[in-house]
Design a protein around this motif. Structure first.
Motif, PDB file in Angstrom:
ATOM      1  N   HIS A  14       0.826  -1.207  -0.048  1.00  0.00           N
ATOM      2  CA  HIS A  14       0.272  -0.034  -0.019  1.00  0.00           C
ATOM      3  C   HIS A  14       0.832   1.327  -0.088  1.00  0.00           C
ATOM      4  CE1 HIS A  14      -2.758  -2.806   1.335  1.00  0.00           C
ATOM      5  NE2 HIS A  14      -3.847  -2.275   1.002  1.00  0.00           N
ATOM      6  N   VAL A  15       2.057   1.037   0.271  1.00  0.00           N
ATOM      7  CA  VAL A  15       2.996   2.310   0.379  1.00  0.00           C
ATOM      8  C   VAL A  15       4.045   2.085  -0.788  1.00  0.00           C
ATOM      9  CG1 VAL A  15       4.818   3.635   1.857  1.00  0.00           C
ATOM     10  CG2 VAL A  15       2.675   2.648   2.937  1.00  0.00           C
ATOM     11  N   LEU A  16       4.273   3.080  -1.439  1.00  0.00           N
ATOM     12  CA  LEU A  16       5.385   3.241  -2.360  1.00  0.00           C
ATOM     13  C   LEU A  16       6.694   4.089  -2.233  1.00  0.00           C
ATOM     14  CD1 LEU A  16       6.232   2.435  -5.361  1.00  0.00           C
ATOM     15  CD2 LEU A  16       5.084   4.549  -6.131  1.00  0.00           C
ATOM     16  N   GLU A  17       7.624   3.766  -2.351  1.00  0.00           N
ATOM     17  CA  GLU A  17       8.548   4.479  -1.649  1.00  0.00           C
ATOM     18  C   GLU A  17       9.390   4.768  -3.164  1.00  0.00           C
ATOM     19  OE1 GLU A  17      10.971   4.036   1.972  1.00  0.00           O
ATOM     20  OE2 GLU A  17       9.967   2.000   2.040  1.00  0.00           O
ATOM     21  N   SER A  18       9.548   6.244  -3.574  1.00  0.00           N
ATOM     22  CA  SER A  18      10.077   6.605  -5.149  1.00  0.00           C
ATOM     23  C   SER A  18      10.944   7.975  -4.680  1.00  0.00           C
ATOM     24  CB  SER A  18       8.989   6.710  -5.854  1.00  0.00           C
ATOM     25  OG  SER A  18       9.697   7.150  -6.952  1.00  0.00           O
ATOM     26  N   ILE A  19      11.611   8.268  -5.380  1.00  0.00           N
ATOM     27  CA  ILE A  19      12.409   9.249  -5.633  1.00  0.00           C
ATOM     28  C   ILE A  19      11.594  10.376  -6.598  1.00  0.00           C
ATOM     29  CG2 ILE A  19      14.672   8.555  -5.212  1.00  0.00           C
ATOM     30  CD1 ILE A  19      15.435   8.527  -8.097  1.00  0.00           C
ATOM     31  N   VAL A  20      10.675   9.942  -7.456  1.00  0.00           N
ATOM     32  CA  VAL A  20       9.792  10.729  -8.066  1.00  0.00           C
ATOM     33  C   VAL A  20       8.857  11.545  -7.273  1.00  0.00           C
ATOM     34  CG1 VAL A  20       8.276  10.775  -9.995  1.00  0.00           C
ATOM     35  CG2 VAL A  20      10.493   9.037 -10.252  1.00  0.00           C
ATOM     36  N   LYS A  21       8.624  12.620  -7.444  1.00  0.00           N
ATOM     37  CA  LYS A  21       7.757  13.500  -6.616  1.00  0.00           C
ATOM     38  C   LYS A  21       6.328  13.767  -7.285  1.00  0.00           C
ATOM     39  CE  LYS A  21       7.426  17.248  -3.455  1.00  0.00           C
ATOM     40  NZ  LYS A  21       8.129  18.492  -2.838  1.00  0.00           N
ATOM     41  N   ILE A  22       5.447  13.245  -7.194  1.00  0.00           N
ATOM     42  CA  ILE A  22       4.141  13.374  -7.898  1.00  0.00           C
ATOM     43  C   ILE A  22       3.224  14.187  -7.052  1.00  0.00           C
ATOM     44  CG2 ILE A  22       2.294  12.480  -9.026  1.00  0.00           C
ATOM     45  CD1 ILE A  22       4.737  11.914 -10.652  1.00  0.00           C
ATOM     46  N   GLY A  23       2.427  15.196  -7.670  1.00  0.00           N
ATOM     47  CA  GLY A  23       1.481  15.902  -6.879  1.00  0.00           C
ATOM     48  C   GLY A  23       0.338  14.856  -6.275  1.00  0.00           C
ATOM     49  N   THR A  24       0.135  15.027  -4.963  1.00  0.00           N
ATOM     50  CA  THR A  24      -0.919  14.238  -4.335  1.00  0.00           C
ATOM     51  C   THR A  24      -2.168  14.169  -4.937  1.00  0.00           C
ATOM     52  OG1 THR A  24      -1.500  15.984  -2.831  1.00  0.00           O
ATOM     53  CG2 THR A  24       0.390  14.182  -2.309  1.00  0.00           C
ATOM     54  N   SER A  25      -2.607  15.228  -5.587  1.00  0.00           N
ATOM     55  CA  SER A  25      -3.992  15.220  -6.249  1.00  0.00           C
ATOM     56  C   SER A  25      -4.129  14.833  -7.708  1.00  0.00           C
ATOM     57  CB  SER A  25      -4.750  16.665  -6.047  1.00  0.00           C
ATOM     58  OG  SER A  25      -4.697  16.936  -4.662  1.00  0.00           O
ATOM     59  N   ARG A  26      -2.776  14.576  -8.352  1.00  0.00           N
ATOM     60  CA  ARG A  26      -2.955  14.204  -9.707  1.00  0.00           C
ATOM     61  C   ARG A  26      -3.478  12.880  -9.787  1.00  0.00           C
ATOM     62  NH1 ARG A  26       2.184  13.831 -13.626  1.00  0.00           N
ATOM     63  NH2 ARG A  26       1.164  13.085 -15.597  1.00  0.00           N
ATOM     64  N   SER A  27      -3.246  11.923  -9.047  1.00  0.00           N
ATOM     65  CA  SER A  27      -3.770  10.567  -9.335  1.00  0.00           C
ATOM     66  C   SER A  27      -5.123  10.332  -8.479  1.00  0.00           C
ATOM     67  CB  SER A  27      -2.663   9.622  -9.013  1.00  0.00           C
ATOM     68  OG  SER A  27      -3.376   8.026  -8.996  1.00  0.00           O
ATOM     69  N   TRP A 114      11.066   4.266  11.093  1.00  0.00           N
ATOM     70  CA  TRP A 114      10.121   5.425  11.088  1.00  0.00           C
ATOM     71  C   TRP A 114      10.665   6.371  10.266  1.00  0.00           C
ATOM     72  CZ3 TRP A 114       5.922   5.436  13.989  1.00  0.00           C
ATOM     73  CH2 TRP A 114       5.433   4.236  14.963  1.00  0.00           C
ATOM     74  N   VAL A 115       9.582   6.954   9.456  1.00  0.00           N
ATOM     75  CA  VAL A 115       9.996   7.994   8.579  1.00  0.00           C
ATOM     76  C   VAL A 115       9.392   9.481   8.750  1.00  0.00           C
ATOM     77  CG1 VAL A 115      10.435   6.410   6.518  1.00  0.00           C
ATOM     78  CG2 VAL A 115       8.085   7.481   6.971  1.00  0.00           C
ATOM     79  N   PHE A 116       9.974  10.473   8.700  1.00  0.00           N
ATOM     80  CA  PHE A 116       9.385  11.730   9.030  1.00  0.00           C
ATOM     81  C   PHE A 116       9.484  12.779   7.813  1.00  0.00           C
ATOM     82  CE2 PHE A 116       9.803  16.054  10.695  1.00  0.00           C
ATOM     83  CZ  PHE A 116       8.623  16.305  11.484  1.00  0.00           C
ATOM     84  N   GLY A 117       8.525  13.602   7.505  1.00  0.00           N
ATOM     85  CA  GLY A 117       8.864  14.494   6.486  1.00  0.00           C
ATOM     86  C   GLY A 117       7.517  15.408   6.134  1.00  0.00           C
ATOM     87  N   GLU A 118       7.761  16.279   5.295  1.00  0.00           N
ATOM     88  CA  GLU A 118       6.590  17.258   4.795  1.00  0.00           C
ATOM     89  C   GLU A 118       5.290  16.432   4.558  1.00  0.00           C
ATOM     90  OE1 GLU A 118       6.238  20.418   4.984  1.00  0.00           O
ATOM     91  OE2 GLU A 118       8.560  20.890   5.184  1.00  0.00           O
ATOM     92  N   TYR A 119       4.025  16.409   5.031  1.00  0.00           N
ATOM     93  CA  TYR A 119       2.967  15.648   4.676  1.00  0.00           C
ATOM     94  C   TYR A 119       2.062  16.337   3.785  1.00  0.00           C
ATOM     95  CZ  TYR A 119      -1.382  13.087   5.578  1.00  0.00           C
ATOM     96  OH  TYR A 119      -2.557  12.421   5.456  1.00  0.00           O
ATOM     97  N   LYS A 120       1.386  15.795   2.743  1.00  0.00           N
ATOM     98  CA  LYS A 120       0.454  16.358   1.877  1.00  0.00           C
ATOM     99  C   LYS A 120      -0.644  15.176   1.608  1.00  0.00           C
ATOM    100  CE  LYS A 120      -1.048  19.394  -1.225  1.00  0.00           C
ATOM    101  NZ  LYS A 120      -1.589  20.667  -0.890  1.00  0.00           N
ATOM    102  N   LYS A 121      -1.908  15.880   1.741  1.00  0.00           N
ATOM    103  CA  LYS A 121      -2.852  14.787   1.685  1.00  0.00           C
ATOM    104  C   LYS A 121      -3.632  14.920   0.271  1.00  0.00           C
ATOM    105  CE  LYS A 121      -7.028  13.002   3.992  1.00  0.00           C
ATOM    106  NZ  LYS A 121      -6.474  11.824   4.224  1.00  0.00           N
ATOM    107  N   SER A 122      -4.083  14.378  -0.236  1.00  0.00           N
ATOM    108  CA  SER A 122      -4.714  14.601  -1.739  1.00  0.00           C
ATOM    109  C   SER A 122      -6.054  15.019  -1.688  1.00  0.00           C
ATOM    110  CB  SER A 122      -4.962  13.225  -2.207  1.00  0.00           C
ATOM    111  OG  SER A 122      -5.761  12.243  -1.783  1.00  0.00           O
ATOM    112  N   GLU A 123      -6.395  15.678  -2.614  1.00  0.00           N
ATOM    113  CA  GLU A 123      -7.675  16.217  -2.948  1.00  0.00           C
ATOM    114  C   GLU A 123      -8.434  15.285  -4.195  1.00  0.00           C
ATOM    115  OE1 GLU A 123      -9.643  20.686  -3.861  1.00  0.00           O
ATOM    116  OE2 GLU A 123      -7.408  20.481  -3.923  1.00  0.00           O
TER     117      GLU A 123
END
Length: 292
Positions: A14-27, A114-123
């Motif tokens: 359910h979690v994808l770790e990637s260096i590619v940064k995609i806007g959370t509301s895009r998909s 444990w990971v920590f960082g800037e959080y963004k929720k999708s719309e």
């Protein structure tokens, strides 16, 4: 299939770790994102790291992000999640603001660390587009249409795209909402006013022309074709071949949505099939095929 297109890999959980940064509301299939700042195997080490954050006067809030891929026995309960949020907040040098923070951080347990960082929720932008003035029951759902656009155009910068059988404009609305340079056309003059009204309803400015795909002379990087299939748009294999040959002529890459097998026609039209997936809507089962 959309994840393969956007990230170049398929999620194994359910979690994808990637260096590619995609806007959370895009998909429509991305729920949230943590842009990694710190990681540690134990929480105490994470506390030390977050203490080095430089907020420069900005307020903050920490949110515990649940990992739905964890086993039930591994998941932290409500009280423990709140306790972790509070503890991390106490180690951040700055002022917490639970209502209107300047910066929102997320903490999550992933693969036993444990990971920590800037959080963004999708719309759910695609969900709002369901309320368009004109629609067809057999049209692609806005969710699937958005995913198809992402499959066809994972990197929109500099891409010129076309939907040459745009119908009521469902694909166009999703593409334009993501800032993608896409134009539309259709050979049915009765449907175009509704498509134009749908685009204008959401404040988008897009070109839609009356044209048969076989008469289009321009050239595009990508074409998305939802092949006609309702009772008013029955087309023979010969016409399908002509349409697909035209698509190959006007575009470098083509994504075809179809309710019937067309592999032989695609190959005859000169295409190579590079990926595929199945999408369902009620009794309709569609295949999404990526070709070049």
């Amino acid at each position: 299939m959309e994840m393969r297109s956007l990230f170049g890999e398929e999620p194994q959980s359910h979690v994808l770790e990637s260096i590619v940064k995609i806007g959370t509301s895009r998909s429509p299939f991305i729920k949230e994102r943590i842009t990694l700042l710190f990681e540690a195997e134990i929480l105490e080490d994470l506390f030390i790291q977050v203490n080095t954050l430089q907020l420069c006067g900005a307020t903050f809030k920490v949110t515990y992000v649940k990992n739905s891929g964890q086993k039930k026995s591994e998941r932290d309960g409500f009280e423990k999640r709140r306790a972790i949020e509070r503890e991390i907040g106490l180690h951040i040098v700055g002022k917490a603001d639970l209502r209107h923070p300047d910066r929102l951080f997320g903490v999550m347990n992933v693969n036993r660390r444990w990971v920590f960082g800037e959080y963004k929720k999708s719309e759910s932008v695609w969900f709002r587009h369901q309320q368009k003035p004109n629609s067809y029951s057999t049209a692609l759902s806005t969710r699937v249409a958005r995913a198809v656009v992402n499959i066809a155009i994972p990197k929109p910068e500099g891409i010129k795209a076309i939907d040459p059988c745009c119908g009521i404009g469902t694909v166009l609305v999703e593409a334009l909402s993501m800032g993608i340079d896409m134009v539309g056309s259709d050979r049915n003059p009765l449907i175009l006013p509704g498509a134009r009204e749908n685009i204008a309803h959401f404040g988008f400015d897009g070109e839609i022309t009356l044209a048969d795909i076989r008469d289009i002379t321009g050239h595009y990087d990508v074409a998305i074709i939802d092949l006609p299939y309702n009772l008013c748009s029955v087309i023979s294999p010969e016409v399908q071949l002509e349409m697909l040959q035209s698509a190959r002529r006007i575009a470098e890459k083509v994504v075809v949505v179809t309710v019937e097998p067309i592999d032989e026609i695609l190959i005859k039209a000169g295409f190579s099939i590079i990926d595929r997936a199945v999408a369902k809507k009620s009794v309709f089962i569609r295949e999404v095929i990526v070709c070049n």
